[in-house]
Design an enzyme around this catalytic site. Structure first.
Site, PDB file in Angstrom:
ATOM      1  N   ASP A  38      31.919  35.467  40.408  1.00 23.74           N
ATOM      2  CA  ASP A  38      31.320  36.119  41.587  1.00 23.74           C
ATOM      3  C   ASP A  38      31.419  35.194  42.799  1.00 23.74           C
ATOM      4  OD1 ASP A  38      29.088  38.722  41.631  1.00 23.74           O
ATOM      5  OD2 ASP A  38      29.289  37.481  43.429  1.00 23.74           O
ATOM      6  N   ASP A  64      35.835  33.489  45.978  1.00 20.56           N
ATOM      7  CA  ASP A  64      36.376  34.768  46.444  1.00 20.56           C
ATOM      8  C   ASP A  64      37.586  35.137  45.584  1.00 20.56           C
ATOM      9  OD1 ASP A  64      37.633  36.861  47.753  1.00 20.56           O
ATOM     10  OD2 ASP A  64      37.254  36.053  49.754  1.00 20.56           O
ATOM     11  N   ASN A  91      35.481  44.313  38.209  1.00 23.59           N
ATOM     12  CA  ASN A  91      34.351  45.105  38.699  1.00 23.59           C
ATOM     13  C   ASN A  91      33.914  44.758  40.120  1.00 23.59           C
ATOM     14  OD1 ASN A  91      31.573  46.608  38.266  1.00 23.59           O
ATOM     15  ND2 ASN A  91      31.072  44.511  38.867  1.00 23.59           N
ATOM     16  N   TYR A 157      37.838  52.594  51.542  1.00 24.78           N
ATOM     17  CA  TYR A 157      37.276  52.514  50.184  1.00 24.78           C
ATOM     18  C   TYR A 157      37.923  53.565  49.291  1.00 24.78           C
ATOM     19  CZ  TYR A 157      33.585  52.117  46.572  1.00 24.78           C
ATOM     20  OH  TYR A 157      32.878  51.933  45.402  1.00 24.78           O
ATOM     21  N   LYS A 161      40.043  52.717  45.890  1.00 27.30           N
ATOM     22  CA  LYS A 161      39.627  53.152  44.546  1.00 27.30           C
ATOM     23  C   LYS A 161      40.649  54.105  43.929  1.00 27.30           C
ATOM     24  CE  LYS A 161      35.844  50.698  44.164  1.00 27.30           C
ATOM     25  NZ  LYS A 161      35.716  49.629  43.155  1.00 27.30           N
TER      26      LYS A 161
HETATM   27  N1  LIG Z   1      26.666  51.130  43.378  1.00 28.58           N
HETATM   28  C1  LIG Z   1      27.356  52.246  43.494  1.00 28.58           C
HETATM   29  O1  LIG Z   1      26.807  53.303  43.892  1.00 28.58           O
HETATM   30  C2  LIG Z   1      28.817  52.286  43.126  1.00 28.58           C
HETATM   31  C3  LIG Z   1      29.453  53.519  43.011  1.00 28.58           C
HETATM   32  C4  LIG Z   1      30.793  53.555  42.665  1.00 28.58           C
HETATM   33  C5  LIG Z   1      31.484  52.389  42.437  1.00 28.58           C
HETATM   34  N2  LIG Z   1      30.847  51.184  42.556  1.00 28.58           N
HETATM   35  C6  LIG Z   1      31.621  49.966  42.305  1.00 28.58           C
HETATM   36  O2  LIG Z   1      30.946  49.169  41.378  1.00 28.58           O
HETATM   37  C7  LIG Z   1      31.407  47.823  41.508  1.00 28.58           C
HETATM   38  C8  LIG Z   1      30.224  46.884  41.426  1.00 28.58           C
HETATM   39  O3  LIG Z   1      29.406  47.064  42.582  1.00 28.58           O
HETATM   40  P1  LIG Z   1      27.816  47.122  42.527  1.00 28.58           P
HETATM   41  O4  LIG Z   1      27.436  48.480  42.902  1.00 28.58           O
HETATM   42  O5  LIG Z   1      27.318  46.536  41.256  1.00 28.58           O
HETATM   43  O6  LIG Z   1      27.477  46.197  43.799  1.00 28.58           O
HETATM   44  P2  LIG Z   1      26.788  44.781  43.971  1.00 28.58           P
HETATM   45  O7  LIG Z   1      26.965  44.450  45.411  1.00 28.58           O
HETATM   46  O8  LIG Z   1      25.410  44.787  43.425  1.00 28.58           O
HETATM   47  O9  LIG Z   1      27.692  43.808  43.089  1.00 28.58           O
HETATM   48  C9  LIG Z   1      29.010  43.489  43.465  1.00 28.58           C
HETATM   49  C10 LIG Z   1      29.252  42.013  43.224  1.00 28.58           C
HETATM   50  O10 LIG Z   1      30.616  41.723  43.566  1.00 28.58           O
HETATM   51  C11 LIG Z   1      30.641  40.466  44.218  1.00 28.58           C
HETATM   52  N3  LIG Z   1      31.814  40.362  45.077  1.00 28.58           N
HETATM   53  C12 LIG Z   1      32.099  41.094  46.181  1.00 28.58           C
HETATM   54  N4  LIG Z   1      33.237  40.678  46.723  1.00 28.58           N
HETATM   55  C13 LIG Z   1      33.698  39.661  45.942  1.00 28.58           C
HETATM   56  C14 LIG Z   1      34.829  38.820  46.006  1.00 28.58           C
HETATM   57  N5  LIG Z   1      35.729  38.898  46.995  1.00 28.58           N
HETATM   58  N6  LIG Z   1      34.983  37.878  45.040  1.00 28.58           N
HETATM   59  C15 LIG Z   1      34.066  37.761  44.057  1.00 28.58           C
HETATM   60  N7  LIG Z   1      32.973  38.526  43.954  1.00 28.58           N
HETATM   61  C16 LIG Z   1      32.796  39.454  44.887  1.00 28.58           C
HETATM   62  C17 LIG Z   1      29.351  40.431  45.038  1.00 28.58           C
HETATM   63  O11 LIG Z   1      28.993  39.095  45.379  1.00 28.58           O
HETATM   64  C18 LIG Z   1      28.366  41.106  44.099  1.00 28.58           C
HETATM   65  O12 LIG Z   1      27.662  40.167  43.301  1.00 28.58           O
HETATM   66  C19 LIG Z   1      32.197  47.770  42.818  1.00 28.58           C
HETATM   67  O13 LIG Z   1      33.591  47.758  42.530  1.00 28.58           O
HETATM   68  C20 LIG Z   1      31.819  49.071  43.498  1.00 28.58           C
HETATM   69  O14 LIG Z   1      32.832  49.528  44.370  1.00 28.58           O
HETATM   70  C21 LIG Z   1      29.534  51.106  42.892  1.00 28.58           C
END
Ligand SMILES: NC(=O)c1ccc[n+]([C@@H]2O[C@H](COP(=O)([O-])OP(=O)(O)OC[C@H]3O[C@@H](n4cnc5c(N)ncnc54)[C@H](O)[C@@H]3O)[C@@H](O)[C@H]2O)c1
Length: 253
Positions: A38, A64, A91, A157, A161
């Site tokens: 992360d 990153d 993820n 986005y 995706k």
């Molecule tokens: N929460 C929703 O409603 C939802 C819906 C559909 C898809 N998603 C997808 O689920 C996945 C997880 O997201 P989440 O909802 O748990 O969000 P979140 O923000 O709680 O967690 C995402 C994590 O990814 C890390 N991150 C972001 N950019 C990064 C990078 N460049 N390098 C390393 N780490 C990085 C962040 O620091 C964070 O800890 C994402 O791909 C998101 O697009 C989420």
């Protein structure tokens, strides 16, 4: 800890928060040794501590994931500490500003595509040689409802995706003879820390219409994690190239 992933090496990106953290904890609870990758060092460390407190094994790699050096560090850590890579979960992701295409800045486009699509490409490319050498591996990608339809997010986005869905299906076909499976989940709205810096103009969310609001119940991250763990498990041994909606029926609307 003993379970379906006993001793297996699992990389989970974005495991410092939300869906990724829930997945890391779920894998560890089934005996996996987890690389918690992360950008957020504090979040990653907290996930590792929660796993260790529960008797599991994990290590954090911070950085990153759109940078090759960080990708290499994640891969090397899994190989050197845990003996290879049995499971890769791509993820980590970020939201866009819900902008319609004409309003998308170069910076928004490039960052969203870089983090949501290029970073998974880089990490998968780094990990594949190790899976190929082992003759097995499971990849699970976190796509989105926005990977299935045009009415769930902004242009950047949505494109990222849909790209993730294409990447998953192509991987599934290209590597099926070598024992590697690739699948994706398509989460609907999920209670995490993901930030939507919403564009309020006429071409923002208001333009997405009723399909955007008819999205069903907001999921818990653990509900997404359960689907990720299933797709990575031996129970899904003949499931390859699917995109599984975990969305309370949003994709059925
Ligand atoms: N929460 C929703 O409603 C939802 C819906 C559909 C898809 N998603 C997808 O689920 C996945 C997880 O997201 P989440 O909802 O748990 O969000 P979140 O923000 O709680 O967690 C995402 C994590 O990814 C890390 N991150 C972001 N950019 C990064 C990078 N460049 N390098 C390393 N780490 C990085 C962040 O620091 C964070 O800890 C994402 O791909 C998101 O697009 C989420």
């Amino acid at each position: 800890m003993v379970g379906g992933f006993d001793g297996r090496s699992v990389i989970v990106t974005g495991a410092g928060s939300g869906i990724g953290r829930a997945a890391a904890l779920a894998f560890a609870a089934q005996g996996a040794r987890v690389v918690v990758a992360d950008l957020n060092a504090e979040g990653a460390q907290q996930t590792v501590e929660e796993i260790e407190q529960a008797g599991g094994s994990a290590v954090a790699v911070t950085g990153d994931l759109s940078e090759q050096a960080v990708v290499d560090q994640v891969t090397t850590t899994a190989v050197e500490r845990f003996g290879g890579v049995d499971v890769l979960v791509n993820n980590a992701g970020i939201m866009d500003r819900m902008s319609a295409l004409a309003d998308v800045s170069d910076a928004e486009w490039e960052r969203v595509i870089r983090v949501n699509l290029t970073a998974p490409f880089l990490l998968t490319r780094a990990v594949l040689p190790h899976m190929l050498a082992a003759g097995k591996g499971a990849i699970v990608n976190t796509a989105s409802e926005a990977g299935l339809r045009g009415s769930a997010a902004g242009a950047a986005y949505t494109a990222s995706k849909h790209g993730m869905v294409g990447l998953t299906k192509n991987l599934a076909v290209m590597y099926r003879k070598q024992g590697i499976r690739a699948n994706a989940i398509a989460p609907g709205g999920t209670a995490t820390r993901i930030v939507v810096d919403v564009e309020q103009g006429a071409h923002g969310p208001t333009a997405l219409g009723p399909h955007f609001v008819n999205l069903g119940r907001v999921a818990r991250p653990e509900e997404q994690a359960a689907a990720i763990v299933f797709l990575a498990s031996d129970a899904a041994s003949n499931i390859n190239g699917v995109v599984l909606p975990v969305d309370d029926g949003w994709s059925a609307v």
